[in-house]
Each structure stands twice: as structure tokens, then as C-alpha cells.
Scaffold this active site. Structure first.
Site, PDB file in Angstrom:
ATOM      1  N   HIS A 104       0.431  -1.286  -1.783  1.00 29.46           N
ATOM      2  CA  HIS A 104       1.757  -0.843  -1.339  1.00 29.46           C
ATOM      3  C   HIS A 104       2.807  -1.363  -2.303  1.00 29.46           C
ATOM      4  O   HIS A 104       2.621  -2.402  -2.944  1.00 29.46           O
ATOM      5  CB  HIS A 104       2.071  -1.323   0.082  1.00 29.46           C
ATOM      6  CG  HIS A 104       1.905  -2.792   0.273  1.00 29.46           C
ATOM      7  ND1 HIS A 104       0.676  -3.372   0.444  1.00 29.46           N
ATOM      8  CD2 HIS A 104       2.802  -3.800   0.298  1.00 29.46           C
ATOM      9  CE1 HIS A 104       0.819  -4.678   0.573  1.00 29.46           C
ATOM     10  NE2 HIS A 104       2.104  -4.970   0.472  1.00 29.46           N
ATOM     11  N   HIS A 106       6.878  -2.464  -2.455  1.00 34.44           N
ATOM     12  CA  HIS A 106       8.083  -2.809  -1.703  1.00 34.44           C
ATOM     13  C   HIS A 106       9.279  -2.230  -2.456  1.00 34.44           C
ATOM     14  O   HIS A 106       9.423  -2.440  -3.665  1.00 34.44           O
ATOM     15  CB  HIS A 106       8.296  -4.325  -1.669  1.00 34.44           C
ATOM     16  CG  HIS A 106       7.240  -5.096  -0.954  1.00 34.44           C
ATOM     17  ND1 HIS A 106       7.429  -5.603   0.307  1.00 34.44           N
ATOM     18  CD2 HIS A 106       5.990  -5.479  -1.312  1.00 34.44           C
ATOM     19  CE1 HIS A 106       6.345  -6.273   0.689  1.00 34.44           C
ATOM     20  NE2 HIS A 106       5.451  -6.210  -0.283  1.00 34.44           N
TER      21      HIS A 106
END
Ligand code: AMP
Length: 140
Positions: A104, A106
Site C-alpha cells: 500500500h 500512504h
């Protein structure tokens, strides 16, 4: 040290809809959700649907597709949140700060004169997250 992808993680459950989240974007490549412990107002995560542990094992072509979405979402976050800048972060492995072992990115809005919360320091109410998510969605 484990270094392979384990599909038994919270983001696969969010992608499957088994755990609620505040989604701001979804297509065939990724979902983007509000981080429940934001480092600043408008902190979102971009999570690929195809499983990879982190930057080290992701397929480069999948990463290239994902990064198109990361940029598009970062632009929408900056505009909708009236941020002065964007911090983009990806942690690979525990020593680098990774706590969820599904790749992922941010996207963290930065505001002049405002200090950011530390990673995992502040939890925000569902109502607040829903309101901010709505705001960002409108810019996408
Ligand atoms: P990292 O520590 O870089 O692996 O990032 C994991 C991020 O996921 C942290 O910033 C957490 O606050 C966030 N997080 C964990 N659980 C959830 C969840 N259920 N919904 C949204 N964000 C989450």
C-alpha cells in the site's frame, strides 16, 4: 524472516468487503481508503487488489498501473483538502515501519505550519472519516 505474501491480512478483507472502510476510489486495479489512524487530515491509502507483500515483490507492470492511480488520487487529495503538499510513503518490512503486509501507498497531505501525527498515534472518529472521504470523492 517471512518475506512472502500472505493473503490473510486486513486489506484483503477490506477489498472483499468483509471489513468496513471509507472508500474514496475503486477500480479493477486498486481501492483507496481513509487511514483510520491518520497522520494528517485527509491521509488515505492506495491498496492494489492483486496481492503483493510490498515494493520488493510487486510485479513492475502492476506497480506502474498502481502508480497512475496513486498520482490521480494524490492530486484529488491535495486539491480537495487544500493541502500545501503531499507526502507519499511506502514501507517495506517491519524495520521500515510496515505493519500490514499487503502493498500500500500512504498519501499524506501536508499543511504549512502544522505538525503531522506520528504513525499510529491518533485514531479519528468514523463520522470525521466519512465526512473527509465524501469531500475527497467529490474531487475524483
Ligand atoms: P504501514 O504501517 O505502513 O504498513 O501502514 C498500515 C496502515 O494501515 C496504518 O497507517 C494503519 O493506520 C492503517 N490501517 C490499519 N487498519 C486499517 C483499517 N481497518 N482501515 C484503514 N486503515 C487501516
Amino acid at each position: 524472516m517471512p518475506s512472502s505474501y500472505d493473503p490473510n491480512n486486513i486489506f484483503t478483507k477490506i477489498i472483499a468487503g468483509d471489513i468496513p472502510s471509507h472508500k474514496i476510489f475503486e477500480d479493477d486495479v486498486c481501492v483507496s481508503i481513509m487511514d483510520i489512524m491518520p497522520e494528517s487530515r485527509g491521509h488515505v491509502l492506495v491498496v492494489p487488489k492483486k496481492g503483493a507483500r510490498n515494493l520488493i515483490d510487486v510485479d513492475p507492470d502492476d506497480l506502474a498501473e498502481l502508480m497512475k492511480r496513486v498520482q490521480k488520487i494524490a492530486v484529488a487529495v491535495k486539491k480537495s483538502m487544500r493541502a500545501d503538499g503531499i507526502l507519499l510513503r511506502q514501507s517495506s518490512e517491519e524495520v521500515a515501519g510496515q505493519t500490514v503486509y499487503h502493498l500500500h501507498f500512504h498519501i499524506i497531505p501536508c499543511y504549512a505550519g502544522q505538525r503531522r501525527n506520528r504513525h499510529g498515534e491518533v485514531e479519528v472518529s468514523n463520522d470525521d472519516l466519512a465526512e473527509i472521504a465524501e469531500h475527497i470523492r467529490a474531487a475524483l
